[in-house]
Design an enzyme around this catalytic site. Structure first.
Site, mmCIF file in Angstrom:
data_model
loop_
_atom_site.group_PDB
_atom_site.id
_atom_site.type_symbol
_atom_site.label_atom_id
_atom_site.label_comp_id
_atom_site.label_asym_id
_atom_site.label_seq_id
_atom_site.Cartn_x
_atom_site.Cartn_y
_atom_site.Cartn_z
ATOM 1 N N ARG A 12 -4.720 1.159 -1.325
ATOM 2 C CA ARG A 12 -4.668 -0.246 -0.932
ATOM 3 C C ARG A 12 -4.422 -1.185 -2.112
ATOM 4 O O ARG A 12 -5.070 -1.079 -3.154
ATOM 5 C CB ARG A 12 -5.990 -0.657 -0.260
ATOM 6 N N CYS A 23 0.824 -1.198 0.000
ATOM 7 C CA CYS A 23 0.000 0.000 0.000
ATOM 8 C C CYS A 23 0.860 1.251 0.000
ATOM 9 O O CYS A 23 2.077 1.204 0.042
ATOM 10 C CB CYS A 23 -0.911 0.008 1.224
ATOM 11 N N GLU A 31 2.937 -5.899 5.850
ATOM 12 C CA GLU A 31 2.345 -7.179 6.242
ATOM 13 C C GLU A 31 2.879 -7.555 7.629
ATOM 14 O O GLU A 31 4.089 -7.564 7.849
ATOM 15 C CB GLU A 31 2.721 -8.307 5.259
ATOM 16 N N ASP A 86 -4.545 -8.016 8.983
ATOM 17 C CA ASP A 86 -3.461 -7.678 9.902
ATOM 18 C C ASP A 86 -3.505 -6.217 10.343
ATOM 19 O O ASP A 86 -2.966 -5.867 11.391
ATOM 20 C CB ASP A 86 -2.101 -8.017 9.289
ATOM 21 N N SER A 116 11.301 -12.892 -2.654
ATOM 22 C CA SER A 116 12.616 -12.663 -3.248
ATOM 23 C C SER A 116 13.713 -13.115 -2.297
ATOM 24 O O SER A 116 13.473 -13.333 -1.109
ATOM 25 C CB SER A 116 12.804 -11.170 -3.581
ATOM 26 N N SER A 132 -4.926 -5.000 -2.268
ATOM 27 C CA SER A 132 -5.569 -6.016 -1.426
ATOM 28 C C SER A 132 -4.845 -7.346 -1.530
ATOM 29 O O SER A 132 -4.685 -7.892 -2.629
ATOM 30 C CB SER A 132 -7.038 -6.192 -1.842
#
Length: 633
Positions: free
Chosen positions: A50, A2, A77, A100, A363, A52
């Site tokens: 956002r 975001c 996150e 979260d 990654s 999502s």
């Protein structure tokens, strides 16, 4: 992933206009194209874009607690949010969503500033607590997610995920910081907490910022640092087993998503390790993406294909041409301030490719810093043996003279570039490491900068960036110390900045398991000789991965993302170089010695010297200048 923005009246209760917050918010539309939200009340305004990923139907932001007295705008996150949710429910908190984000507001209510110590993840967020009249900002421990802020001349405070949002504010101080110019031409980026502007800062990784209404005190506070606490282990075999288990756990918590998820697969050790762990944690094939190059020495796709075949992944490849220089202007817009890592081009392309298949990609970033994988670590430690044996008072005059007299050999393998080695041996350990990582040497910066800029610098040199971290470093081990310096500067200022902007440009979320803070806390304590053993970097990691990856992947020479700059600047970009670096913008800035720039261009284009790094660094700085109306130093 975001984008967040916000403004806060430090002293009063002014009404910020919806148009102001919306204008800031929309500059970051690319970071969150799914939804946008705004909250405004007397004295504060928050905005959010956002992308999502979890709880698609709810979790819109800004998000509130039960009575609406606490509001958060958040980018990131929190991977342990299910466990935290249960703990907070047991404390009496009521949840309206399954995302979260809501954990953050309740964690703030329960634990206050210490809430960040409970979060496992990547994040940048701002909380407004109406009852306490408090604004609270936080950034994750490693700086995976960005956070910019500025105290404005009108008594307000503003923050955002990207500098471009703050640049929409008419009263933003935009005087260029001369020390940031010195840092940029040293490192190739402006290291935290500075930005290119005097009046704008980045919140450092592992820091929070608490501002009470009515107070003008803005003092960030550190809540985490890399510990380097020695790890106890009974045998190397047990250590390898624990390493794999800890890495698997770091990957596992990052595989929760309600959208397509995959991984970057370069064919190197780190990304291949992530894919190997993912393949063991899910039954369906892992989506993997790789970028190839039409120049063989830069192309690793054959090794990526080996791993993809071994784990039967759903593999996609794209090709970057050696003439893929159309992104020059795009990069300047993307990074907002000068940024000189040319591997931003292939990184942009691999994110573009990945987005066609997935919304979340894992990654392997962080493996080189964690496990001493960079070649420069070997060079530094080899030189360190000599520095330890000969006092600086003896080394400095002897090797300093040799460094001046020995011819520069850009064309030769490093082992034959004695000039660089002599210059390193004439310095202290920290000064030598700065010399190794610098894009332009101290001598070249002195030749490049104008008298006007040198006066503005007032004697400042980029070694001060390193010295500040050395003074607080939790380790004095020579290898651990330079790893620590890289994690505080290069990792966040270059690598993570590159990945964040390139991925967000395509609304792609990138997760980095090797930068899980629990994993790093453990790995940092491993003995240095298990990271760099002889001339073998990533020793413990590679030995641990032998049952999982081909030998060719583990033990071949590191390639990395390279682009043929030298060729471009003598060929298809020759005219652009001349027009940009000898044009009015850079000349009228008064920052540079134009005679030196002319000499650099002439010697490079004739083939006499390889000055591609200097030219690229100047090109990107000029691109920044062209976007700035008020050029002041």
């Amino acid at each position: 992933m975001c984008g967040i923005v916000g403004v806060f009246d430090l002293a009063g209760k002014r009404e910020f206009s919806r148009e102001l917050i919306s204008r800031m918010n929309e500059t970051q539309f690319h970071r969150g194209p799914d939804e946008g939200g705004i909250h405004i009340e007397p004295g504060v305004g928050f905005g959010h874009r956002r992308l999502s990923i979890i709880d698609l139907s709810s979790g819109q932001q800004p998000l509130f607690n039960e009575d609406g007295s606490v509001v958060v705008t958040y980018n990131g996150e929190i991977y342990n949010f299910p466990e935290l949710s249960e703990e907070l429910k047991a404390c009496g908190h009521q949840f309206k969503t399954h995302c979260d984000t809501e954990v953050i507001v309740h964690a703030w209510e329960e634990w206050g500033e210490a809430c960040v110590e409970r979060f496992r993840g990547m994040f940048a967020f701002a909380i407004w607590d109406r009852n306490q009249q408090t604004l609270f900002l936080a950034r994750d421990r490693l700086g995976i997610k960005p956070l910019f802020y500025s105290a404005l001349p009108d008594g307000s405070f503003a923050f955002s995920s990207e500098l471009k949002a703050l640049k929409t504010l008419e009263n933003l101080p935009r005087e260029i910081d001369p020390t940031s110019i010195e840092d940029y031409f040293t490192f190739g980026y402006v290291p935290e907490p500075k930005t290119i502007f005097k009046g704008v800062c980045k919140l450092r990784p592992g820091y929070t910022l608490l501002i009470k209404h009515g107070s003008s005190v803005i003092e960030p506070k550190e809540y985490w640092d890399i510990p380097f606490t020695p790890v106890n282990y009974t045998s190397e075999e047990n250590l390898k087993a624990e390493l794999i288990e800890r890495m698997r756990d770091a990957v596992d918590v990052r595989m929760v998503a309600e959208v397509p998820l995959g991984a970057f697969l370069s064919g190197g050790v780190d990304s291949s390790a992530i894919v190997a762990m993912m393949a063991q944690l899910q039954e369906k094939p892992v989506h993997t993406c790789a970028i190839g190059f039409d120049v063989k020495q830069f192309n690793e796709t054959e090794f990526a294909k080996q791993v993809a075949d071994q784990y039967k992944t759903d593999h996609f490849e794209g090709l970057v041409g050696s003439d893929d220089f159309d992104l020059l202007d795009t990069l300047a817009d993307l990074y907002d301030e000068p940024y000189a890592d040319s591997s931003a081009i292939p990184t942009y392309r691999v994110c573009q490719l990945a987005k066609k298949q997935v919304t979340v990609a894992l990654s392997g970033d962080g493996g080189d810093e964690n496990f001493a994988g960079y070649r420069r670590y070997r060079w530094h430690m080899n030189e360190e043996k000599l520095r330890a044996a000969i006092p600086l008072s003896v080394r400095k005059p002897i090797f300093g003279l040799l460094g001046k007299l020995y011819p520069k050999a850009d064309w030769a393998p490093r082992v034959f570039r004695a000039k660089t080695t002599f210059q390193g041996l004439a310095r202290s350990s920290v000064e030598a490491y700065l010399h190794t990582v610098s894009l332009l040497s101290e001598e070249q910066r002195d030749q490049l900068f104008s008298d006007k800029l040198k006066t503005a610098l007032k004697g400042y040199q980029s070694i001060e960036v390193f010295n500040e971290y050395v003074a607080k470093a939790p380790t004095q081990d020579p290898l651990s110390l330079i790893q620590y310096l890289d994690m505080k500067t290069y990792l966040v200022g270059d690598i993570l900045t590159k990945v964040d902007r390139a991925s967000m440009a395509h609304a792609l979320e990138v997760r980095v398991p090797l930068l899980d803070h629990k994993f790093i806390e453990w790995v940092s304590g491993l003995p240095s000789n298990l990271k760099l053993k002889g001339q073998e970097g990533k020793y413990a990691l590679k030995k641990s991965l032998e049952p999982y990856l081909p030998n060719d992947v583990l033990y071949r020479a590191k390639m990395g993302f390279g682009v043929p700059l030298a060729k471009w600047f003598r060929g298809p970009l020759k005219e652009k170089v001349n027009e940009s670096l000898l044009g009015d913008t850079i000349r009228q800035s008064g920052l540079f010695n134009m005679e030196f720039i002319e000499q650099v261009i002439k010697q490079h284009q004739s083939g006499a010297r390889d000055y591609s790094v200097i030219i690229w660094t100047l090109l990107m700085f000029n691109a920044f200048l062209e976007r700035e109306l008020d050029i002041t130093a």
